[in-house]
Scaffold this motif. Structure first.
Motif, PDB file in Angstrom:
ATOM      1  N   TYR A  36       4.456   5.908  14.211  1.00  0.00           N
ATOM      2  CA  TYR A  36       5.314   5.749  13.047  1.00  0.00           C
ATOM      3  C   TYR A  36       4.456   5.605  11.802  1.00  0.00           C
ATOM      4  O   TYR A  36       3.339   5.068  11.857  1.00  0.00           O
ATOM      5  N   PRO A  37       4.969   6.053  10.644  1.00  0.00           N
ATOM      6  CA  PRO A  37       4.192   5.934   9.407  1.00  0.00           C
ATOM      7  C   PRO A  37       4.078   4.482   8.956  1.00  0.00           C
ATOM      8  O   PRO A  37       5.030   3.708   9.053  1.00  0.00           O
ATOM      9  N   ALA A  38       2.913   4.131   8.470  1.00  0.00           N
ATOM     10  CA  ALA A  38       2.696   2.824   7.830  1.00  0.00           C
ATOM     11  C   ALA A  38       2.878   3.044   6.328  1.00  0.00           C
ATOM     12  O   ALA A  38       1.924   3.288   5.599  1.00  0.00           O
ATOM     13  N   GLY A  39       4.130   3.001   5.888  1.00  0.00           N
ATOM     14  CA  GLY A  39       4.455   3.385   4.526  1.00  0.00           C
ATOM     15  C   GLY A  39       4.931   4.829   4.501  1.00  0.00           C
ATOM     16  O   GLY A  39       4.939   5.521   5.527  1.00  0.00           O
ATOM     17  N   ARG A  40       5.295   5.297   3.334  1.00  0.00           N
ATOM     18  CA  ARG A  40       5.858   6.635   3.215  1.00  0.00           C
ATOM     19  C   ARG A  40       5.274   7.347   2.007  1.00  0.00           C
ATOM     20  O   ARG A  40       4.660   6.730   1.139  1.00  0.00           O
ATOM     21  N   GLY A  55       2.686  -2.004  15.787  1.00  0.00           N
ATOM     22  CA  GLY A  55       3.551  -2.602  14.771  1.00  0.00           C
ATOM     23  C   GLY A  55       2.834  -3.599  13.886  1.00  0.00           C
ATOM     24  O   GLY A  55       3.095  -3.676  12.678  1.00  0.00           O
ATOM     25  N   ALA A  56       1.915  -4.380  14.464  1.00  0.00           N
ATOM     26  CA  ALA A  56       1.174  -5.357  13.663  1.00  0.00           C
ATOM     27  C   ALA A  56       0.278  -4.660  12.655  1.00  0.00           C
ATOM     28  O   ALA A  56       0.131  -5.118  11.508  1.00  0.00           O
ATOM     29  N   LEU A  57      -0.318  -3.532  13.041  1.00  0.00           N
ATOM     30  CA  LEU A  57      -1.161  -2.778  12.117  1.00  0.00           C
ATOM     31  C   LEU A  57      -0.321  -2.167  11.001  1.00  0.00           C
ATOM     32  O   LEU A  57      -0.735  -2.168   9.836  1.00  0.00           O
ATOM     33  N   ILE A  61      -0.898  -2.884   6.966  1.00  0.00           N
ATOM     34  CA  ILE A  61      -1.153  -1.802   6.020  1.00  0.00           C
ATOM     35  C   ILE A  61      -0.059  -1.711   4.966  1.00  0.00           C
ATOM     36  O   ILE A  61      -0.337  -1.552   3.776  1.00  0.00           O
ATOM     37  N   ALA A  62       1.199  -1.792   5.400  1.00  0.00           N
ATOM     38  CA  ALA A  62       2.311  -1.434   4.523  1.00  0.00           C
ATOM     39  C   ALA A  62       2.980  -2.598   3.812  1.00  0.00           C
ATOM     40  O   ALA A  62       3.602  -2.401   2.763  1.00  0.00           O
ATOM     41  N   HIS A  63       2.890  -3.817   4.334  1.00  0.00           N
ATOM     42  CA  HIS A  63       3.653  -4.911   3.738  1.00  0.00           C
ATOM     43  C   HIS A  63       3.072  -5.290   2.373  1.00  0.00           C
ATOM     44  O   HIS A  63       1.851  -5.458   2.242  1.00  0.00           O
ATOM     45  N   PRO A  64       3.924  -5.439   1.338  1.00  0.00           N
ATOM     46  CA  PRO A  64       3.429  -5.770  -0.004  1.00  0.00           C
ATOM     47  C   PRO A  64       2.607  -7.053  -0.062  1.00  0.00           C
ATOM     48  O   PRO A  64       1.742  -7.201  -0.930  1.00  0.00           O
ATOM     49  N   ARG A  65       2.842  -7.980   0.866  1.00  0.00           N
ATOM     50  CA  ARG A  65       2.107  -9.245   0.844  1.00  0.00           C
ATOM     51  C   ARG A  65       0.613  -9.038   1.003  1.00  0.00           C
ATOM     52  O   ARG A  65      -0.195  -9.823   0.497  1.00  0.00           O
ATOM     53  N   LEU A 156       1.481  14.982  -7.436  1.00  0.00           N
ATOM     54  CA  LEU A 156       1.026  13.646  -7.073  1.00  0.00           C
ATOM     55  C   LEU A 156       0.405  13.665  -5.678  1.00  0.00           C
ATOM     56  O   LEU A 156       1.032  14.095  -4.714  1.00  0.00           O
ATOM     57  N   ILE A 157      -0.844  13.178  -5.601  1.00  0.00           N
ATOM     58  CA  ILE A 157      -1.602  13.162  -4.358  1.00  0.00           C
ATOM     59  C   ILE A 157      -2.071  11.736  -4.091  1.00  0.00           C
ATOM     60  O   ILE A 157      -2.699  11.113  -4.952  1.00  0.00           O
ATOM     61  N   ARG A 158      -1.776  11.198  -2.907  1.00  0.00           N
ATOM     62  CA  ARG A 158      -2.331   9.900  -2.538  1.00  0.00           C
ATOM     63  C   ARG A 158      -3.695  10.137  -1.887  1.00  0.00           C
ATOM     64  O   ARG A 158      -3.786  10.741  -0.823  1.00  0.00           O
ATOM     65  N   ALA A 159      -4.729   9.648  -2.555  1.00  0.00           N
ATOM     66  CA  ALA A 159      -6.097   9.894  -2.107  1.00  0.00           C
ATOM     67  C   ALA A 159      -6.587   8.840  -1.134  1.00  0.00           C
ATOM     68  O   ALA A 159      -7.467   9.127  -0.304  1.00  0.00           O
ATOM     69  N   ALA A 160      -6.069   7.608  -1.221  1.00  0.00           N
ATOM     70  CA  ALA A 160      -6.576   6.539  -0.353  1.00  0.00           C
ATOM     71  C   ALA A 160      -5.528   5.452  -0.192  1.00  0.00           C
ATOM     72  O   ALA A 160      -4.706   5.209  -1.086  1.00  0.00           O
ATOM     73  N   VAL A 161      -5.595   4.780   0.958  1.00  0.00           N
ATOM     74  CA  VAL A 161      -4.839   3.547   1.219  1.00  0.00           C
ATOM     75  C   VAL A 161      -5.858   2.535   1.705  1.00  0.00           C
ATOM     76  O   VAL A 161      -6.444   2.709   2.791  1.00  0.00           O
ATOM     77  N   GLY A 162      -6.111   1.507   0.919  1.00  0.00           N
ATOM     78  CA  GLY A 162      -7.137   0.549   1.277  1.00  0.00           C
ATOM     79  C   GLY A 162      -8.468   1.260   1.479  1.00  0.00           C
ATOM     80  O   GLY A 162      -8.897   2.045   0.627  1.00  0.00           O
ATOM     81  N   PRO A 163      -9.134   1.070   2.633  1.00  0.00           N
ATOM     82  CA  PRO A 163     -10.430   1.697   2.872  1.00  0.00           C
ATOM     83  C   PRO A 163     -10.355   3.107   3.450  1.00  0.00           C
ATOM     84  O   PRO A 163     -11.384   3.737   3.670  1.00  0.00           O
ATOM     85  N   TRP A 164      -9.151   3.621   3.718  1.00  0.00           N
ATOM     86  CA  TRP A 164      -9.007   4.939   4.324  1.00  0.00           C
ATOM     87  C   TRP A 164      -8.793   6.000   3.251  1.00  0.00           C
ATOM     88  O   TRP A 164      -7.915   5.869   2.388  1.00  0.00           O
ATOM     89  N   TRP A 165      -9.578   7.087   3.327  1.00  0.00           N
ATOM     90  CA  TRP A 165      -9.554   8.140   2.318  1.00  0.00           C
ATOM     91  C   TRP A 165      -9.089   9.469   2.900  1.00  0.00           C
ATOM     92  O   TRP A 165      -9.297   9.766   4.075  1.00  0.00           O
ATOM     93  N   LEU A 166      -8.485  10.255   2.028  1.00  0.00           N
ATOM     94  CA  LEU A 166      -7.973  11.567   2.395  1.00  0.00           C
ATOM     95  C   LEU A 166      -9.099  12.538   2.750  1.00  0.00           C
ATOM     96  O   LEU A 166      -8.974  13.337   3.689  1.00  0.00           O
ATOM     97  N   ASP A 167     -10.167  12.503   2.007  1.00  0.00           N
ATOM     98  CA  ASP A 167     -11.300  13.411   2.212  1.00  0.00           C
ATOM     99  C   ASP A 167     -11.829  13.292   3.641  1.00  0.00           C
ATOM    100  O   ASP A 167     -11.978  12.170   4.137  1.00  0.00           O
ATOM    101  N   PRO A 168     -12.102  14.387   4.346  1.00  0.00           N
ATOM    102  CA  PRO A 168     -12.128  15.792   3.935  1.00  0.00           C
ATOM    103  C   PRO A 168     -10.942  16.598   4.467  1.00  0.00           C
ATOM    104  O   PRO A 168     -11.046  17.804   4.642  1.00  0.00           O
ATOM    105  N   LEU A 169      -9.813  15.968   4.753  1.00  0.00           N
ATOM    106  CA  LEU A 169      -8.687  16.654   5.372  1.00  0.00           C
ATOM    107  C   LEU A 169      -8.013  17.622   4.408  1.00  0.00           C
ATOM    108  O   LEU A 169      -7.706  17.268   3.263  1.00  0.00           O
ATOM    109  N   ALA A 170      -7.742  18.821   4.863  1.00  0.00           N
ATOM    110  CA  ALA A 170      -6.955  19.793   4.109  1.00  0.00           C
ATOM    111  C   ALA A 170      -5.471  19.563   4.404  1.00  0.00           C
ATOM    112  O   ALA A 170      -5.120  18.884   5.381  1.00  0.00           O
TER     113      ALA A 170
END
Length: 201
Positions: A36-40, A55-57, A61-65, A156-170
């Motif tokens: 399942y997606p952690a956020g959308r 679910g804990a992960l 990742i996704a909870h605003p807190r 609009l492109i999301r490049a990163a979430v926390g320490p995880w980055w989009l690069d180098p995925l096409a």
């Protein structure tokens, strides 16, 4: 131990695995059961989407807190002036309340695949690129923030979430990581192994 999947969600793909209207979904690209997606990401947005069966992960990742910073690259209409940057950095008031201060800067066009369909240069002859880092997740927040300062977002492109980055995925590509510790890992190396590219059926 958790398994995390990083997908470069293409433009006009739903952040879900099924759709009764025949639109493209995550299932057209990522054939892994019970994740399942952690956020959308919005249908008309692109970039990094994180998925897992833990679910804990997902909560971490996704909870605003937890205030995971999210890095976005926005191609906007017009010229990005200093006043617009300062407003974004201070926080602006939207219809659902004030935003937290964001990190905002002008950037060169990122080295990323052209969108399909591309931005029409005849309709939008003058565009600029903005990097915006926020720690909130309101509905269409980045688009509303840039519009508020007179810079409508075209792409609009999301490049990163926390320490995880989009690069180098096409677009449409994915890779996976095994997380052994309860805390997220550091940013991956420049050229990690890519997942297999999935094409819509």
């Amino acid at each position: 131990m958790s398994r995390l999947y990083l997908l470069h969600k293409p433009y006009r793909v739903l952040s879900q695995f099924r759709d009764d209207q025949g639109r493209a979904t995550l299932g057209d690209y990522l054939h892994v059961k019970d994740i399942y997606p952690a956020g959308r990401l919005d249908y008309d947005s692109e970039g990094l989407l994180l998925l897992t069966d833990d679910g804990a992960l997902i909560h971490r990742i996704a909870h605003p807190r937890h205030k995971q910073p999210k890095t976005y690259w926005a191609q906007v209409e017009g010229h990005i002036n200093d006043a617009a940057l300062q407003a974004l950095r201070q926080g602006i008031t939207l219809t659902d309340g004030p935003t937290r201060p964001a990190k905002a800067q002008r950037i060169a066009p990122p080295a990323i695949a052209q969108r399909t369909p591309p931005i029409d240069p005849k309709r939008h002859p003058r565009t600029s690129w903005l990097e915006l880092i926020i720690s909130e997740g309101r509905n269409r927040q980045v688009r509303r923030m840039t519009a508020h300062v007179g810079l409508p977002t075209l792409r609009l492109i999301r490049a990163a979430v926390g320490p995880w980055w989009l690069d180098p995925l096409a677009p449409g590509e994915w890779r996976s990581e095994t997380l052994h510790a309860p805390r997220p890992p550091s940013r991956p190396a420049k050229s990690p192994g890519r997942g297999r590219r999935r094409k819509p059926r």
